[in-house]
Design a protein around this motif. Structure first.
Motif, PDB file in Angstrom:
ATOM      1  N   GLN A  12       0.835  -1.207   0.000  1.00  0.00           N
ATOM      2  CA  GLN A  12       0.000   0.000   0.000  1.00  0.00           C
ATOM      3  C   GLN A  12       0.870   1.257   0.000  1.00  0.00           C
ATOM      4  N   GLN A  13       1.956   1.215   0.758  1.00  0.00           N
ATOM      5  CA  GLN A  13       2.846   2.386   0.786  1.00  0.00           C
ATOM      6  C   GLN A  13       3.536   2.600  -0.562  1.00  0.00           C
ATOM      7  N   TRP A  14       3.891   1.508  -1.237  1.00  0.00           N
ATOM      8  CA  TRP A  14       4.446   1.664  -2.582  1.00  0.00           C
ATOM      9  C   TRP A  14       3.386   2.210  -3.543  1.00  0.00           C
ATOM     10  N   ALA A  15       2.146   1.777  -3.389  1.00  0.00           N
ATOM     11  CA  ALA A  15       1.077   2.292  -4.253  1.00  0.00           C
ATOM     12  C   ALA A  15       0.870   3.784  -4.018  1.00  0.00           C
ATOM     13  N   ASP A  16       0.925   4.195  -2.753  1.00  0.00           N
ATOM     14  CA  ASP A  16       0.811   5.620  -2.447  1.00  0.00           C
ATOM     15  C   ASP A  16       1.992   6.398  -3.024  1.00  0.00           C
ATOM     16  N   THR A  17       3.175   5.821  -2.934  1.00  0.00           N
ATOM     17  CA  THR A  17       4.359   6.465  -3.493  1.00  0.00           C
ATOM     18  C   THR A  17       4.221   6.624  -5.002  1.00  0.00           C
ATOM     19  N   ALA A  18       3.660   5.612  -5.667  1.00  0.00           N
ATOM     20  CA  ALA A  18       3.473   5.683  -7.116  1.00  0.00           C
ATOM     21  C   ALA A  18       2.513   6.801  -7.504  1.00  0.00           C
ATOM     22  N   LEU A  19       1.503   7.076  -6.679  1.00  0.00           N
ATOM     23  CA  LEU A  19       0.592   8.183  -6.960  1.00  0.00           C
ATOM     24  C   LEU A  19       1.340   9.511  -6.919  1.00  0.00           C
ATOM     25  N   LEU A  20       2.199   9.671  -5.924  1.00  0.00           N
ATOM     26  CA  LEU A  20       2.999  10.896  -5.842  1.00  0.00           C
ATOM     27  C   LEU A  20       3.955  10.992  -7.027  1.00  0.00           C
ATOM     28  N   ARG A 210      -1.099   9.604   4.175  1.00  0.00           N
ATOM     29  CA  ARG A 210      -0.875   8.246   4.687  1.00  0.00           C
ATOM     30  C   ARG A 210       0.630   7.968   4.842  1.00  0.00           C
ATOM     31  N   LEU A 211       1.418   8.424   3.893  1.00  0.00           N
ATOM     32  CA  LEU A 211       2.866   8.199   3.978  1.00  0.00           C
ATOM     33  C   LEU A 211       3.472   8.972   5.146  1.00  0.00           C
ATOM     34  N   ILE A 212       2.991  10.165   5.387  1.00  0.00           N
ATOM     35  CA  ILE A 212       3.461  10.919   6.557  1.00  0.00           C
ATOM     36  C   ILE A 212       3.091  10.179   7.836  1.00  0.00           C
ATOM     37  N   ASP A 213       1.849   9.708   7.910  1.00  0.00           N
ATOM     38  CA  ASP A 213       1.411   8.971   9.097  1.00  0.00           C
ATOM     39  C   ASP A 213       2.242   7.705   9.301  1.00  0.00           C
ATOM     40  N   ALA A 214       2.759   7.138   8.193  1.00  0.00           N
ATOM     41  CA  ALA A 214       3.575   5.912   8.271  1.00  0.00           C
ATOM     42  C   ALA A 214       5.042   6.228   8.622  1.00  0.00           C
ATOM     43  N   GLY A 215       5.371   7.509   8.739  1.00  0.00           N
ATOM     44  CA  GLY A 215       6.703   7.862   9.194  1.00  0.00           C
ATOM     45  C   GLY A 215       7.689   8.279   8.118  1.00  0.00           C
TER      46      GLY A 215
END
Length: 221
Positions: A12-20, A210-215
């Motif tokens: 999920q974090q990689w998917a969020d990174t791909a959106l950015l 979400r990525l910020i919340d994940a650190g």
């Protein structure tokens, strides 16, 4: 990306990174410009891409701009502009085509100081190719529109997908932190007068939060 949980980064974090990643690239069509400005960074690929643009005949002059790199200080001990220029020469760009701007410490200064260096060299500029890291295209564009609004700016970077870029850098967390930090600047810098405002889709903002919340906060202001 899959099988990344062993690195502590979820799918999920990689998917969020791909959106950015997708949002932060401008998708401009390359065309000939008066000069290329290779923006200092931790990625020597910027120098290689800038050299390639010159060798393809898209520009006649090149500026490399940047001082010591805060993320990887040992990588470019004599400053980004110096090392980038040397790499471009090694790839075939003649010294006579290169200007070095070794004093900039941020993107605004990259563009402002490059503009000054070009003027002092007697180079008339109506269009520039801004060469940056792939995830920095949008911020580079917004900054140029604020600092040098008279010029026609085209943004480009080394063409690669997120997976290949992460492999080329060799530091997954640094890449994700950097994407998060750059998006923060896209959002915040217009309010500070450093860049023009750009619309950010809600899905991208949600992924960013979400990525910020994940650190992934290592490159936040």
């Amino acid at each position: 990306m899959t099988n990344t949980s062993r690195l502590g980064i979820t799918d999920q974090q990689w998917a969020d990174t791909a959106l950015l990643w997708d949002y932060q690239q401008m998708g401009h069509n390359l065309r000939p410009c008066d000069v290329a400005i290779g923006l200092g960074s931790h990625d020597l690929g910027v120098a290689a891409e800038t050299a390639g643009l010159y060798l393809r005949g898209l520009v006649k002059r090149v500026v490399f701009t940047g001082g010591p790199n805060p993320s990887r200080p040992a990588a470019f001990p004599r400053g980004e502009a110096v090392h980038f220029a040397e790499h471009a020469v090694a790839l075939g760009v003649p010294e006579s085509a290169i200007l070095r701007e070794p004093n900039a410490r941020n993107t605004g200064q990259n563009i402002e100081f490059s503009r000054t260096a070009l003027a002092e060299a007697g180079v008339r500029v109506s269009s520039v190719l801004l060469v940056s890291m792939p995830y920095m295209e949008r911020r580079a564009y917004a900054t140029c529109r604020r600092v040098w609004p008279e010029v026609d700016a085209v943004c480009t970077s080394t063409p690669m997908d997120l997976h290949d870029y992460v492999k080329s850098i060799g530091d997954d967390r640094l890449v994700i932190d950097s994407l998060v930090g750059d998006l923060q600047r896209v959002v915040v810098y217009p309010k500070l007068g450093f860049a023009v405002a750009q619309a950010v889709p809600g899905s991208v903002l949600d992924a960013y939060r979400r990525l910020i919340d994940a650190g992934f906060t290592g490159r936040l202001l």
